[in-house]
Design an enzyme around this catalytic site. Structure first.
Site, PDB file in Angstrom:
ATOM      1  N   GLY A 707       0.783  -1.228   0.000  1.00 33.82           N
ATOM      2  CA  GLY A 707       0.000   0.000   0.000  1.00 33.82           C
ATOM      3  C   GLY A 707       0.815   1.277   0.000  1.00 33.82           C
ATOM      4  O   GLY A 707       0.247   2.365   0.002  1.00 33.82           O
ATOM      5  N   GLU A 743       4.802  -5.986   2.174  1.00 32.80           N
ATOM      6  CA  GLU A 743       4.627  -6.589   0.845  1.00 32.80           C
ATOM      7  C   GLU A 743       4.155  -5.552  -0.176  1.00 32.80           C
ATOM      8  O   GLU A 743       3.049  -5.638  -0.685  1.00 32.80           O
ATOM      9  CB  GLU A 743       3.642  -7.745   0.926  1.00 32.80           C
ATOM     10  N   PRO A 744       5.031  -4.576  -0.464  1.00 27.88           N
ATOM     11  CA  PRO A 744       4.615  -3.544  -1.410  1.00 27.88           C
ATOM     12  C   PRO A 744       4.631  -4.039  -2.852  1.00 27.88           C
ATOM     13  O   PRO A 744       5.420  -4.914  -3.206  1.00 27.88           O
ATOM     14  CB  PRO A 744       5.687  -2.453  -1.252  1.00 27.88           C
ATOM     15  N   GLY A 745       3.768  -3.460  -3.643  1.00 28.31           N
ATOM     16  CA  GLY A 745       3.776  -3.693  -5.081  1.00 28.31           C
ATOM     17  C   GLY A 745       4.101  -2.377  -5.758  1.00 28.31           C
ATOM     18  O   GLY A 745       5.216  -2.114  -6.178  1.00 28.31           O
ATOM     19  N   ARG A 746       3.102  -1.476  -5.757  1.00 26.93           N
ATOM     20  CA  ARG A 746       3.224  -0.192  -6.464  1.00 26.93           C
ATOM     21  C   ARG A 746       4.536   0.534  -6.187  1.00 26.93           C
ATOM     22  O   ARG A 746       5.227   0.963  -7.103  1.00 26.93           O
ATOM     23  CB  ARG A 746       2.062   0.708  -6.022  1.00 26.93           C
ATOM     24  N   ARG A 782      -5.955   2.797 -15.417  1.00 23.79           N
ATOM     25  CA  ARG A 782      -6.072   3.498 -14.123  1.00 23.79           C
ATOM     26  C   ARG A 782      -6.791   4.857 -14.202  1.00 23.79           C
ATOM     27  O   ARG A 782      -7.627   5.161 -13.358  1.00 23.79           O
ATOM     28  CB  ARG A 782      -4.705   3.656 -13.457  1.00 23.79           C
ATOM     29  N   TYR A 786      -9.979   4.780 -11.880  1.00 22.52           N
ATOM     30  CA  TYR A 786      -9.876   5.463 -10.581  1.00 22.52           C
ATOM     31  C   TYR A 786      -9.766   6.977 -10.706  1.00 22.52           C
ATOM     32  O   TYR A 786      -9.536   7.666  -9.708  1.00 22.52           O
ATOM     33  CB  TYR A 786      -8.618   5.008  -9.832  1.00 22.52           C
ATOM     34  N   CYS A 813     -13.207   2.594 -28.053  1.00 19.78           N
ATOM     35  CA  CYS A 813     -14.559   3.074 -28.295  1.00 19.78           C
ATOM     36  C   CYS A 813     -15.310   3.292 -26.976  1.00 19.78           C
ATOM     37  O   CYS A 813     -16.270   2.595 -26.665  1.00 19.78           O
ATOM     38  CB  CYS A 813     -15.260   2.028 -29.163  1.00 19.78           C
TER      39      CYS A 813
HETATM   40  N1  LLP Z   1      -0.838  -7.111  -0.409  1.00 18.31           N
HETATM   41  C1  LLP Z   1      -2.117  -7.387  -0.664  1.00 18.31           C
HETATM   42  C2  LLP Z   1      -2.806  -8.387   0.128  1.00 18.31           C
HETATM   43  C3  LLP Z   1      -2.790  -6.685  -1.678  1.00 18.31           C
HETATM   44  O1  LLP Z   1      -4.071  -6.937  -1.902  1.00 18.31           O
HETATM   45  C4  LLP Z   1      -2.102  -5.712  -2.432  1.00 18.31           C
HETATM   46  C5  LLP Z   1      -2.767  -4.969  -3.515  1.00 18.31           C
HETATM   47  C6  LLP Z   1      -0.745  -5.497  -2.141  1.00 18.31           C
HETATM   48  C7  LLP Z   1      -0.146  -6.184  -1.117  1.00 18.31           C
HETATM   49  C8  LLP Z   1       0.077  -4.469  -2.874  1.00 18.31           C
HETATM   50  O2  LLP Z   1      -0.430  -3.198  -2.730  1.00 18.31           O
HETATM   51  P1  LLP Z   1       0.441  -1.969  -3.290  1.00 18.31           P
HETATM   52  O3  LLP Z   1       1.697  -1.868  -2.493  1.00 18.31           O
HETATM   53  O4  LLP Z   1       0.718  -2.189  -4.705  1.00 18.31           O
HETATM   54  O5  LLP Z   1      -0.386  -0.764  -3.083  1.00 18.31           O
HETATM   55  N2  LLP Z   1      -5.217  -1.705  -9.199  1.00 18.31           N
HETATM   56  C9  LLP Z   1      -5.088  -0.774  -8.130  1.00 18.31           C
HETATM   57  C10 LLP Z   1      -4.350  -1.331  -6.947  1.00 18.31           C
HETATM   58  C11 LLP Z   1      -4.971  -2.604  -6.411  1.00 18.31           C
HETATM   59  C12 LLP Z   1      -4.194  -3.182  -5.284  1.00 18.31           C
HETATM   60  C13 LLP Z   1      -4.661  -4.528  -4.931  1.00 18.31           C
HETATM   61  N3  LLP Z   1      -3.970  -5.122  -3.831  1.00 18.31           N
HETATM   62  C14 LLP Z   1      -4.422   0.498  -8.657  1.00 18.31           C
HETATM   63  O6  LLP Z   1      -4.027   0.537  -9.822  1.00 18.31           O
HETATM   64  O7  LLP Z   1      -4.301   1.493  -7.948  1.00 18.31           O
END
Ligand code: LLP
Length: 862
Positions: A707, A743-746, A782, A786, A813
């Site tokens: 997050g 556990e970051p992604g973004r 996105r 959003y 379209c």
């Molecule tokens: N851990 C869990 C359990 C999650 O559900 C998620 C993301 C993450 C970690 C990673 O979150 P992050 O660090 O990336 O914020 N499509 C949306 C974001 C959806 C996130 C879903 N879960 C967007 O483009 O903003």
């Protein structure tokens, strides 16, 4: 009488602004600039910084024996500044120093200072400072003249006011005044005069109360019909929230007089609330600017309502409000209850601020600023009021106000903000009749956290870009290295990117160096022992390899993701994988356990219905901490509205199930949402997980989720990683027994990715210009999903002036197929390469073949 615009600007500089050579040089350049622009300048300034406080001390403690020493201190301050300005202060201020000495001698002799003496003494600070300032301007500009403000700021007698306030917080008229205008015209074109002081009908010196210099400047502006009032201070304008508490506070570019009044009255200390009315009356725009940074444009306050819509513009806090709660069952049947009760307030001279009523209760707030004497009369007052009802005085509460325009019409949109209140007791809610203010009274100790949350949810995530300028941190260059600085790596690699695009229509490009840089920021969080990459953000093979090399684990949301990890890294330690399915079929849990990865249960259903899978094994449990967070409603994953996590009220049942089936809880997990900018968020989650862990016993690992937010565009602030680190250190110190995981992604991949696409066609529909590019929401959804705003540039014409407002649209379209709305852009042409920044996360992975248009392919720069 003529009130046509006079060619004057009034510039007001506060104490800090006039206390150093460096600032005086800035002042000279501002005055010079105004002169070049054709204005006459009326410069109003305060006493040197610290001087008013020393003088005030003398008044307040007249029987101290070191009063003359204080006089010496004051003199010395002027002499020191004079030295740096190259002015012989001892000579220039000889008479004033003598007068100051006489006044203080008198106070010393008598052992007290009456109001008249009080005013005379305080006025000395302004008189001396402005003489020094005039001498410097004369030296530098050759055209400054000193005027005694007491000849122009004549104060009026107000009914029902004490002698004290007539002398110490006096008030002048705000009408245009021909005499003053003529006098200044005669003395101009540059005059210097004092803030804070005036004289009464007997020509005796009076002062205008704390912050009075702003008010003086506004009086002068009104009296001479100035074209503009400029308030120069040590902050670069008015902000969406107190920037010292919340550094992501956004500059307010423009405010109407009403909004500014509301914000100033509710506790922002940049501009004195009483300075707005005189300017408003004559429609004189007020510019709030920063002496140390004159290049910044600051906040403009004027009658022009900005064209944008109803909006929360600022969050203000007034601390230490006192509430009086009146409870009476029969209240509404009794004629005159309120009249009787309010009469008691009147009798004790208590001023009521907010009122809130229910069937059996009326709660009011007292503004401590106006009710200094409350503690002295408290017992008597309460006893008296008890004649009518049960009374409770509630202290240590603060009023948090959402300020803006037409708030009533947007209350429904504030849903996310109200979530922030779920955990806190709200004592009183009040909506101002003018529809500019919505106020909550909550416990003072909750306020900081609440304000941060509200600011994040209501202001940082507002789509409105016109009202909000850069953040405080950006303006003050406070971005520290540990912050996500959103640095544009693609500017350095522009040539390479343009070459790559030569034979392509659209491409996602990822920069490995940038991935590594962000990985390091996560690995540098001291308290965290293990980082997992949330591969849903970007499952590109090379990116996964990079995280593998860097020692990250993987957070996988589906068995497909788990299998991909083993496919790429067959010997990967399954314990470094956290599998976090949600409403997945039974078979995925079986598979996960079979592969030996950490399986997370986010529902008690699997334990109730399929206990055999988990019997005698270890699991992780995903807990719903009860609140969500993040950049958009769709990405909040906590609270009852969200489908994720085990609610805390099910924990007793959970305990029974794990005991019955002999299951070990290895770790607790929570993830409240995505794109969070509140640095305390992970610590808050840790505290909640710790409480649950205490309840369950035997838990070793707390996984605080991902997050971590990033700067998606140039107007946003990044996440303050230093504060994240500090807050988690605090938690870890208090609870060293846990291994903390994130556990970051973004955060890890977003900034490293750009989407490039070539211009296909241009279109002009009247005002609206469209720049079409080869790919759209099929590659990057996105913005449509959003309302996300990503920086977009014309990479081919990066240095060209951006002088058009355009929408950047794709070929899909759907009317929603817009990647950017209202962007300042250079004139573009077919074949130009457009770059959408910060698209490394949730870009390619969310793309589709919609309209049978293949999304952009990926390419990785190593
Ligand atoms: N851990 C869990 C359990 C999650 O559900 C998620 C993301 C993450 C970690 C990673 O979150 P992050 O660090 O990336 O914020 N499509 C949306 C974001 C959806 C996130 C879903 N879960 C967007 O483009 O903003």
């Amino acid at each position: 009488m003529s009130e046509e615009r006079s060619g004057w600007v009034v510039l007001k500089f506060g104490g800090t602004s006039v206390s150093t050579l460096e600032n005086w040089q800035k002042i000279v350049s501002v005055v010079r600039k105004r002169r070049e622009e054709g204005f006459k300048v009326c410069l109003v300034h305060s006493a040197l910084s610290g001087v008013s406080n020393i003088l005030q001390d003398i008044v307040e403690q007249p029987d101290e024996n070191d009063l003359m020493q204080k006089v010496e201190q004051v003199k010395q301050k002027h002499i020191d500044l004079g030295k740096t300005l190259g002015i012989d202060t001892v000579d220039l201020l000889a008479n004033d120093f003598e007068e100051l000495g006489h006044i203080v001698k008198g106070i010393e002799l008598i052992g007290e200072a009456g109001y008249r003496v009080h005013a005379r003494l305080l006025a000395m600070g302004e008189l001396m400072a402005t003489k020094l300032g005039t001498a410097y301007l004369q030296k530098e500009l050759d055209e400054a003249l000193w005027l005694d403000a007491r000849n122009y700021i004549k104060t009026i007698i107000r009914k029902n006011t004490t002698e004290r306030s007539q002398i110490i917080s006096a008030v002048s008229t705000t009408d245009y005044d021909q005499n003053t205008a003529d006098a200044l015209d005669k003395a101009g074109p540059v005059i210097v005069t004092q803030g804070f002081i005036g004289s009464d009908s007997e020509d005796k010196t009076v002062v205008l109360g704390r912050g009075g210099s702003d008010v003086s400047a506004a009086y002068f502006a009104a009296k001479i019909g100035a074209e503009r009032l400029e308030i120069w201070t040590d902050v670069p304008g008015m902000f969406s929230v107190n920037p010292h508490a919340v550094p992501s506070a956004r500059l307010l570019n423009h405010l109407s007089y009403e909004e500014a009044q509301e914000i100033a009255t509710n506790g922002a200390h940049v501009l004195h609330p009483r300075s707005i009315m005189p300017a408003r009356k004559h429609q004189i725009p007020i510019h709030v600017r920063c002496t140390q940074k004159p290049e910044l444009s600051g906040t403009v306050i004027s009658a022009e309502a900005s064209e944008d819509e109803a909006l929360v513009k600022a969050i203000a806090v007034r601390s230490d409000v006192i509430l009086v709660s009146m409870e009476s069952l029969g209240m509404w049947q009794e004629v005159g209850f309120l009249a009787d009760a309010f009469d008691v307030f009147k009798h004790f001279g208590l001023s009521i601020d907010l009122v809130s009523t229910s069937q059996s209760n009326v709660t009011v707030s007292l503004d401590p600023g106006l009710n200094d004497h409350f503690q002295d009369i408290r017992d008597e007052f309460v006893e008296d009021l008890r004649r009518y009802c049960a009374v409770e005085v509630i202290e240590d509460v603060s009023a948090v106000s959402l300020l803006g325009r037409r708030i009533r019409t947007i209350l429904h949109q504030l849903g996310s903000a109200f979530e922030a209140f779920q955990e806190h007791q709200v004592y009183l809610v009040s909506q101002a009749a003018n529809d500019l203010n919505f106020t909550f009274v909550v416990e003072s100790e909750q306020v900081d956290r609440l304000v941060r949350k509200l600011h994040e949810q209501v202001i940082l995530q507002s789509g409105n870009q016109k009202s909000f300028g850069p953040t405080w941190s950006q303006l003050m260059n406070e971005e520290s290295e540990s912050k996500d600085d959103g640095e544009a790596w693609w500017k350095d690699k522009r040539g390479e990117l343009l070459t790559l695009m030569e034979g392509n229509g659209s491409m996602y490009i990822y920069d490995t160096d940038t991935v590594k840089r962000y990985a390091e920021l996560i690995q540098n969080i001291d308290a965290v022992s293990f980082g997992l990459y949330a591969m849903k953000a970007n499952a590109n093979t090379d990116i996964l390899k990079t995280f593998h090399e860097l020692g990250f684990g993987f957070e996988c949301v589906s068995i497909g993701e788990v299998e991909k990890v083993f496919e790429l890294f067959p010997d990967f330690d399954p314990q470094k994988i956290l599998f976090t399915p949600n409403f997945a079929p039974k078979s995925e849990y079986e598979k996960g356990m079979e592969l030996g990865v950490n399986v997370t249960l986010d529902n008690i259903y699997p334990l109730q219905k399929w206990p055999k899978i988990f019997k005698d094994k270890e699991v992780f449990l995903r807990i719903d901490p009860g609140h969500g967070g993040g950049h958009h409603e769709h990405v909040k994953t906590g609270g009852v509205q969200s489908k994720f996590g085990i609610p805390r009220f099910e924990i007793p049942e959970l305990k029974e199930l794990i005991a019955t089936h002999n299951i070990q809880v290895k770790g607790l997990h929570a993830h409240i949402g995505s794109g969070i900018k509140d640095p305390q968020s992970w610590k808050d989650v840790a505290v909640i997980l710790h409480n649950v862990a205490e309840d369950l016993g035997g838990v070793d690992i707390l996984d605080l989720g991902g997050g971590f937010g990033i700067r998606e565009n140039e107007t946003q602030a990044g996440l303050d990683m230093k504060s994240v680190n500090e807050s988690l250190n605090q938690f870890k110190e208090a609870h060293p027994q846990y291994d903390l995981w994130v556990e970051p992604g973004r955060f890890l991949v977003a900034t490293a990715g750009v989407l490039l696409s070539k211009v296909t066609q241009l279109k002009g529909k009247g005002e609206m210009q469209y720049v079409g590019i080869e790919t759209g929401m099929n590659s990057f959804i996105r913005p449509a999903l959003y309302g996300a705003r990503h920086t977009i540039v014309n990479l081919s014409k990066l240095d060209h002036p951006a002088n058009q407002t355009v929408n950047i649209v794709g070929p899909i379209c759907e009317s929603g197929d817009k990647l950017g709305i209202d962007r300042l852009f250079p004139s573009s042409e077919e074949g130009d390469v457009i770059l959408v920044a910060n698209t490394g996360a949730y870009g390619k992975v969310m793309s589709s073949n919609y309209n049978l248009r293949a999304p952009a392919e990926e390419y990785v720069l190593n």
